[in-house]
Design a protein around this motif. Structure first.
Motif, PDB file in Angstrom:
ATOM      1  N   SER A   1     -52.317 -37.893  44.254  1.00  0.00           N
ATOM      2  CA  SER A   1     -52.369 -36.424  44.162  1.00  0.00           C
ATOM      3  C   SER A   1     -52.499 -35.982  42.715  1.00  0.00           C
ATOM      4  N   ALA A   2     -51.749 -36.641  41.835  1.00  0.00           N
ATOM      5  CA  ALA A   2     -51.835 -36.296  40.407  1.00  0.00           C
ATOM      6  C   ALA A   2     -53.213 -36.635  39.863  1.00  0.00           C
ATOM      7  N   ARG A   3     -53.770 -37.756  40.270  1.00  0.00           N
ATOM      8  CA  ARG A   3     -55.111 -38.171  39.816  1.00  0.00           C
ATOM      9  C   ARG A   3     -56.168 -37.153  40.231  1.00  0.00           C
ATOM     10  N   LEU A   4     -55.997 -36.566  41.432  1.00  0.00           N
ATOM     11  CA  LEU A   4     -56.940 -35.568  41.924  1.00  0.00           C
ATOM     12  C   LEU A   4     -56.697 -34.179  41.331  1.00  0.00           C
TER      13      LEU A   4
ATOM     14  N   PRO B   1     -48.496 -32.175  39.535  1.00  0.00           N
ATOM     15  CA  PRO B   1     -48.133 -32.515  38.153  1.00  0.00           C
ATOM     16  C   PRO B   1     -47.768 -33.993  38.020  1.00  0.00           C
ATOM     17  N   GLY B   2     -48.241 -34.615  36.971  1.00  0.00           N
ATOM     18  CA  GLY B   2     -47.911 -36.012  36.737  1.00  0.00           C
ATOM     19  C   GLY B   2     -46.423 -36.249  36.611  1.00  0.00           C
TER      20      GLY B   2
ATOM     21  N   LEU C   1     -61.245 -40.478  56.282  1.00  0.00           N
ATOM     22  CA  LEU C   1     -59.838 -40.671  55.985  1.00  0.00           C
ATOM     23  C   LEU C   1     -59.109 -39.338  55.827  1.00  0.00           C
ATOM     24  N   THR C   2     -57.929 -39.251  56.422  1.00  0.00           N
ATOM     25  CA  THR C   2     -57.052 -38.111  56.217  1.00  0.00           C
ATOM     26  C   THR C   2     -55.784 -38.614  55.545  1.00  0.00           C
ATOM     27  N   PHE C   3     -55.423 -38.007  54.432  1.00  0.00           N
ATOM     28  CA  PHE C   3     -54.207 -38.374  53.720  1.00  0.00           C
ATOM     29  C   PHE C   3     -53.217 -37.218  53.760  1.00  0.00           C
ATOM     30  N   ILE C   4     -51.939 -37.552  53.587  1.00  0.00           N
ATOM     31  CA  ILE C   4     -50.938 -36.532  53.301  1.00  0.00           C
ATOM     32  C   ILE C   4     -50.733 -36.573  51.793  1.00  0.00           C
ATOM     33  N   LEU C   5     -51.105 -35.495  51.131  1.00  0.00           N
ATOM     34  CA  LEU C   5     -51.008 -35.412  49.675  1.00  0.00           C
ATOM     35  C   LEU C   5     -50.004 -34.325  49.292  1.00  0.00           C
ATOM     36  N   ALA C   6     -49.833 -34.088  48.010  1.00  0.00           N
ATOM     37  CA  ALA C   6     -48.792 -33.154  47.570  1.00  0.00           C
ATOM     38  C   ALA C   6     -49.252 -32.328  46.377  1.00  0.00           C
ATOM     39  N   ARG C   7     -48.820 -31.078  46.382  1.00  0.00           N
ATOM     40  CA  ARG C   7     -49.022 -30.211  45.212  1.00  0.00           C
ATOM     41  C   ARG C   7     -47.804 -30.231  44.301  1.00  0.00           C
TER      42      ARG C   7
ATOM     43  N   GLU D   1     -63.316 -42.252  46.106  1.00  0.00           N
ATOM     44  CA  GLU D   1     -62.171 -41.823  45.287  1.00  0.00           C
ATOM     45  C   GLU D   1     -60.965 -42.717  45.552  1.00  0.00           C
ATOM     46  N   VAL D   2     -60.739 -43.022  46.816  1.00  0.00           N
ATOM     47  CA  VAL D   2     -59.598 -43.861  47.184  1.00  0.00           C
ATOM     48  C   VAL D   2     -59.786 -45.269  46.628  1.00  0.00           C
ATOM     49  N   ARG D   3     -61.000 -45.812  46.758  1.00  0.00           N
ATOM     50  CA  ARG D   3     -61.272 -47.165  46.261  1.00  0.00           C
ATOM     51  C   ARG D   3     -61.054 -47.245  44.751  1.00  0.00           C
ATOM     52  N   ALA D   4     -61.526 -46.251  44.032  1.00  0.00           N
ATOM     53  CA  ALA D   4     -61.351 -46.253  42.570  1.00  0.00           C
ATOM     54  C   ALA D   4     -59.877 -46.179  42.198  1.00  0.00           C
TER      55      ALA D   4
END
Length: 372
Positions: free
Chosen positions: A284-287, A291-292, A339-345, A360-363
């Motif tokens: 999520s932070a990479r995208l 926040p990191g 692909l469906t992910f659960i991500l976070a803000r 994106e996921v592979r990288a």
């Protein structure tokens, strides 16, 4: 009977049930199960848990006038298989379980999933009660009616929604858990704060040691997690929307379990979830979504609790990025091949993110593997 913490799962059509939380509930199980109107209750457990608690539970059942029986399986994720499922069904039938009787799942998440699926399909559906004995099962897998077994192609791909009639979370049984299993269950506790309750994650950071030591924080944490899950289940029982949030960290975690052959010596479910939680926040932070510093806070807290947070922590390795991506392609949240992910803000701000670009996921996975 001693007062217990109670969480109600308010489903409709006569399927509502209660989750009872507290020490000593196994000794009350007979009276509580008899009140459901059964004449017999057959226990499904693994050999480790059965040695600790099966006699005690059977004594309680029989004291309440119930005919009892016991079916045991080998401990570990490998028992969530076609072969063991068949053995459990045949064992229940050998004990003459009828549709009006009760199957009691005594154990952790593996036993709950396996026994629940057997109950869902035996005689086209018999009632069952969850008596979870691990932290992971008490806060998560025993609640909500997801039952099932694994396929060589992926985790939990064969199953049914079959709600229990009662959940008896005897928190005294957690005293006999190994430190590793306690830590693994704690990953699911922390998950609830990360999904949608930042204040609970704050509380976990302050009180996690009390959960481990068996203080009053333990019962409180189980109740908070069950209350959170019950609310989600009532709103989205069959995972058509919001309930998918409960899989935060699990897309990564389930892939790791598959790639380690469901070998609990290498990786148990909660450890896979812990790595998955850390990866979900770093991704999520990479995208640019999160926040990191939040991703770092998540990883730091999980590590403080003794949990792994990186791909390098998987004993024996977990393959390359393509192997991980292929394992994720069998995830239950895949829609039309995407692909469906659960991500976070941020902490407590998770969301469902469909259609994530596989490149994106592979990288990301490649960089995570290189990071060691």
């Amino acid at each position: 009977m001693t007062d217990r913490l109670t969480v109600d799962v308010s489903l409709d059509q006569g399927r509502a049930y209660s989750i009872l939380i507290g020490r000593g509930l196994l000794d009350e199980a007979g009276v509580r199960i008899a009140s459901l109107g059964a004449r017999a209750a057959v226990i499904v457990s693994d050999s480790n848990v059965a040695a600790l608690y099966a006699d005690r539970l059977r004594t309680s059942l029989e004291a309440a006038g119930l005919r009892s029986g016991l079916v045991t399986v080998a401990p570990g994720e490998a028992s969530k298989s076609y072969a063991t499922y068949a053995e459990v069904c045949d064992g229940l039938l050998a004990h003459k379980v009828e549709r009006g009787d009760i199957v009691v799942a005594l154990g952790g998440g593996v036993v709950g999933d396996l026994a629940g699926f057997a109950a869902a399909t035996l005689r086209r559906g018999v009632r069952f009660v969850q008596a979870p004995t691990s932290l992971l099962a008490q806060v998560d897998s025993s609640v909500g009616g997801k039952t099932g077994i694994n396929s060589p192609l992926g985790k939990n791909l064969i199953g049914a929604f079959h709600q229990p009639r009662l959940v008896l979370a005897d928190t005294a049984t957690l005293d006999t858990l190994s430190e590793r299993e306690m830590r693994a269950g704690y990953a699911e506790v922390a998950k609830y704060g990360l999904i949608g309750d930042a204040a609970f994650f704050d509380w976990c950071e302050a009180h996690w040691a009390g959960i481990f030591s068996g203080g009053p924080e333990r019962d409180e944490a189980v109740a908070i997690c069950c209350r959170s899950k019950a609310g989600v289940v009532v709103r989205d029982e069959r995972e058509d929307g919001e309930r998918a949030l409960l899989n935060l960290g699990h897309t990564f975690g389930h892939a790791l379990e598959r790639l380690t052959g469901y070998d609990s010596d290498r990786l148990v479910h909660g450890e896979g979830v812990a790595i998955g939680l850390a990866l979900a926040f770093r991704f999520s932070a990479r995208l640019g979504l999160c926040p990191g510093q939040d991703a770092g806070r998540v990883a730091n807290h999980l590590a403080l609790a003794g949990l792994p947070t990186s791909l390098a922590a998987v004993p024996g390795g977990c393959g390359d990025a393509d192997a991980l991506l292929d394992a994720m392609a069998q995830d239950k949240k895949v829609r039309d091949g995407a692909l469906t992910f659960i991500l976070a803000r941020g902490i407590g701000q998770s969301f469902i993110a469909p259609g994530i670009d596989a490149a994106e996921v592979r990288a990301f996975l490649t960089d995570e593997l290189l990071a060691g």
